[in-house]
Motif scaffolding. Structure first.
Motif: not given
Length: 233
Positions: A180-201
């Motif tokens: 609902k919040q659109g993902g997780i804003r996080v800095m990964v390896r110096g890059q600001q990204v939006t993590g999109k989370v889902w259950i893959h299996f």
């Protein structure tokens, strides 16, 4: 470490009573993996995998790590779209009962997860898994056939199944909130990204998979003992 502590959540059961389910903050647990230099070491990431985009960095002519599977690319397109700053964070979930005594009274159902970006060696290491919830022994104190001769006084299997799924719903609620919040804003390896989370299996044995599907593990006193059976009794 305060965000990593569980919150005791009261879940309403089929008979109106409550069960206390310790539920962890999924966002905090995911960030704990993504921002930990010990887990995000290059040696732990799947070979031929771009961590930020989820794309393969080489040819995938055979099945290997999770990103080489047929379901991976469609899932990334669905959840991440064309935005180059969306980072796929696919979860692998596991749940199975753990017993702490000989009679099975002291038991719990831990629900835990790891990330699909980790390689097989890392996923086989307990340090790469994080808890989501602990579902208590919901059958403790329930009547059994040895307690009464009147089978009608026993709790119907459908009620027990719904009760467990009420707890599973509460355990997965933090993932719904992340969506609902659109993902997780996080800095990964110096890059600001939006993590999109889902259950893959989801991994587990037949008994555990039956739980997720809302199917019965016992063939007695149930209408449809087989998951694909649509026969009327």
């Amino acid at each position: 470490t305060r965000p990593l502590r569980p919150m005791n959540t009261e879940v309403i059961l089929h008979d109106g009573t409550c069960a206390t389910v310790p539920i962890f903050d999924a966002k905090a647990m995911i960030l704990d993996l993504l921002t930990n230099p010990n887990t995000m070491n290059n040696n732990n990431i799947a070979e031929g995998y771009d961590l930020l985009t989820g794309k393969s960095t080489g040819p995938t002519n055979h099945y290997g790590e999770i990103h080489t599977g047929d379901a991976w690319d469609p899932a990334v397109r669905h959840y991440c779209g064309d935005d180059p700053w969306n980072m796929p964070i696919a979860l692998v979930i596991f749940a199975d009962e753990s017993h702490f005594d000989a009679r099975g009274t002291l038991k719990t159902l831990p629900i835990m997860f790891t990330l699909s970006c980790f390689n097989l060696k890392a996923r086989n290491n307990v340090w790469f898994w994080r808890p989501m919830a602990y579902i208590p022994n919901l059958g403790y104190g329930a009547l059994t056939s040895s307690d009464t001769k009147n089978i009608d006084t026993k709790t119907p299997a459908t009620f027990n199944c719904q009760t467990e799924h009420n707890c599973i719903k509460a355990a997965l609620a933090p993932l719904v909130e992340i969506s609902k919040q659109g993902g997780i804003r996080v800095m990964v390896r110096g890059q600001q990204v939006t993590g999109k989370v889902w259950i893959h299996f989801i991994v587990g044995d037949t008994s555990g998979n039956n739980r997720w599907l809302g199917h019965f593990n016992s063939g007695s006193n149930v209408e449809r003992p087989y998951r694909d059976c649509k026969c009327k009794m």
